[in-house]
Write a protein that holds these residues in place. Structure first.
Motif, short mmCIF file in Angstrom:
data_model
loop_
_atom_site.label_atom_id
_atom_site.label_comp_id
_atom_site.label_asym_id
_atom_site.label_seq_id
_atom_site.Cartn_x
_atom_site.Cartn_y
_atom_site.Cartn_z
N GLN A 181 9.85 3.01 25.27
CA GLN A 181 9.50 4.03 26.26
C GLN A 181 10.27 3.77 27.51
O GLN A 181 11.09 4.54 28.08
N THR A 182 9.94 2.55 28.02
CA THR A 182 10.77 2.36 29.50
C THR A 182 12.09 2.27 29.46
O THR A 182 12.92 2.57 30.26
N MET A 183 12.48 1.52 28.23
CA MET A 183 13.85 1.57 28.10
C MET A 183 14.64 2.85 28.05
O MET A 183 15.77 2.94 28.53
N TYR A 184 14.11 3.83 27.20
CA TYR A 184 14.69 4.91 27.29
C TYR A 184 14.88 5.79 28.52
O TYR A 184 15.86 6.21 29.03
N SER A 193 22.45 12.96 25.22
CA SER A 193 24.10 13.81 25.43
C SER A 193 23.83 14.75 26.36
O SER A 193 22.83 15.22 26.91
N GLU A 194 25.13 14.97 26.92
CA GLU A 194 25.08 16.19 28.03
C GLU A 194 24.56 17.40 27.37
O GLU A 194 24.06 18.21 28.09
N GLU A 195 24.67 17.57 25.95
CA GLU A 195 24.30 18.69 25.37
C GLU A 195 22.95 18.81 25.27
O GLU A 195 22.08 19.91 25.18
N GLU A 196 22.11 17.68 25.00
CA GLU A 196 20.76 17.58 24.94
C GLU A 196 20.01 16.81 26.24
O GLU A 196 20.14 15.81 26.27
N GLU A 197 19.53 17.96 26.95
CA GLU A 197 18.86 17.56 27.90
C GLU A 197 17.38 17.22 27.88
O GLU A 197 16.70 17.97 27.46
N GLN A 198 16.96 15.86 28.13
CA GLN A 198 15.43 15.37 27.74
C GLN A 198 15.18 14.48 28.99
O GLN A 198 15.85 13.81 29.37
N ASN A 199 13.83 14.71 29.26
CA ASN A 199 13.20 13.85 30.40
C ASN A 199 12.57 12.85 29.45
O ASN A 199 11.46 12.66 29.22
N LEU A 200 13.41 11.52 29.35
CA LEU A 200 13.00 10.70 28.82
C LEU A 200 11.93 9.61 29.39
O LEU A 200 11.38 9.06 28.94
N PHE A 204 5.15 13.79 28.18
CA PHE A 204 5.13 14.86 27.27
C PHE A 204 6.23 14.74 26.32
O PHE A 204 5.98 15.02 25.16
N TYR A 205 7.41 14.29 26.57
CA TYR A 205 8.43 13.87 25.49
C TYR A 205 7.92 13.05 24.45
O TYR A 205 8.17 13.41 23.36
N TRP A 206 7.24 11.88 24.89
CA TRP A 206 6.78 10.77 23.99
C TRP A 206 5.65 11.44 23.35
O TRP A 206 5.50 11.02 22.08
N LYS A 207 4.74 12.29 23.51
CA LYS A 207 3.87 12.77 22.92
C LYS A 207 4.19 13.68 21.83
O LYS A 207 3.76 13.77 20.73
N LYS A 208 5.55 14.69 22.08
CA LYS A 208 5.98 15.41 20.87
C LYS A 208 6.59 14.31 19.84
O LYS A 208 6.35 14.68 18.76
N GLY A 209 7.32 13.20 20.31
CA GLY A 209 7.69 12.44 19.46
C GLY A 209 6.53 11.54 18.60
O GLY A 209 6.65 11.54 17.45
#
Length: 218
Positions: A181-184, A193-200, A204-209
């Motif tokens: 997670q910290t690497m991401y 990617s520029e098309e896919e904006e995610q707060n890594l 919350f992003y990791w809970k969804k994953g």
């Protein structure tokens, strides 16, 4: 005419630098992405090798500073205005170098997960080598912020001198979850990617994953 010619040459040189500088700046992310993505392939198998091949509730002893989570990164960014991302990336390598050593140390030679852990460490070393080569040597000689230096000193302290209160018992799988997670978060350019904006860097992003993983397993 000579003065005019000289001015034109200087202007041309400045414009050339403006064009070249962004290109040079982009070399580091691209050079880092290949070894980090290779490392990520290994990390994608961490559940099988770091959970299923260990007894239930198995833990190993690590320094509390080696329990390096997204919340630690968020806290340091909030406390230290203008914190250089490169400093956090250096700290990430230092933390996980110790984590991998401790995981490998507890496994007997014939443990079914030992070859996996050894391969993971090798790929980590490859990424670290590229990281060092991607920056001028002076970068690694610069003085670290006091808070970061204190963490660094804790991580490099002799185990016999570490107080008992500073040790934590953590499962190998949890340590590699933090690793991934910290690497991401710290090398997000390699995983978005520029098309896919995610707060890594967001929990919350990791809970969804995690919910997605559970659905796939069911």
């Amino acid at each position: 005419m000579v003065q005019l010619s000289t001015s034109v040459c200087l202007l041309g040189a400045l414009l050339a630098l403006c064009v070249i500088e962004p290109v040079l700046m982009n070399l580091t992310p691209s050079s880092m992405c290949t070894p980090l993505k290779t490392l990520n392939v290994s990390l994608s198998h961490r559940r099988r090798y770091m959970k299923h091949n260990f007894p239930i509730n198995y833990t190993i002893r690590v320094h509390q500073k080696e329990v390096f989570k997204l919340s630690n990164i968020s806290r340091m960014r909030a406390q230290m205005q203008g914190l250089d991302e490169l400093v956090l990336q250096r700290l990430w390598f230092q933390v996980n170098q110790g984590v991998l050593k401790k995981i490998i140390r507890v496994m007997p030679d014939r443990h079914p997960s030992r070859p996996y852990a050894a391969e993971l460490e090798r790929r980590f070393r490859d990424a670290e080598g590229v990281f060092v080569q991607s920056h001028p040597a002076e970068v690694f000689q610069q003085e670290l912020p006091e808070t970061i230096q204190n963490i660094w000193d804790c991580l490099t302290e002799e185990p016999d001198r570490v107080p008992q209160s500073s040790w934590r018992l953590v499962s190998p799988k949890s340590l590699l979850d933090n690793f991934c997670q910290t690497m991401y978060c710290l090398f997000s350019q390699c995983f978005t990617s520029e098309e896919e904006e995610q707060n890594l860097c967001g929990v919350f992003y990791w809970k969804k994953g995690r919910k997605k993983d559970l659905r796939l397993e069911s």
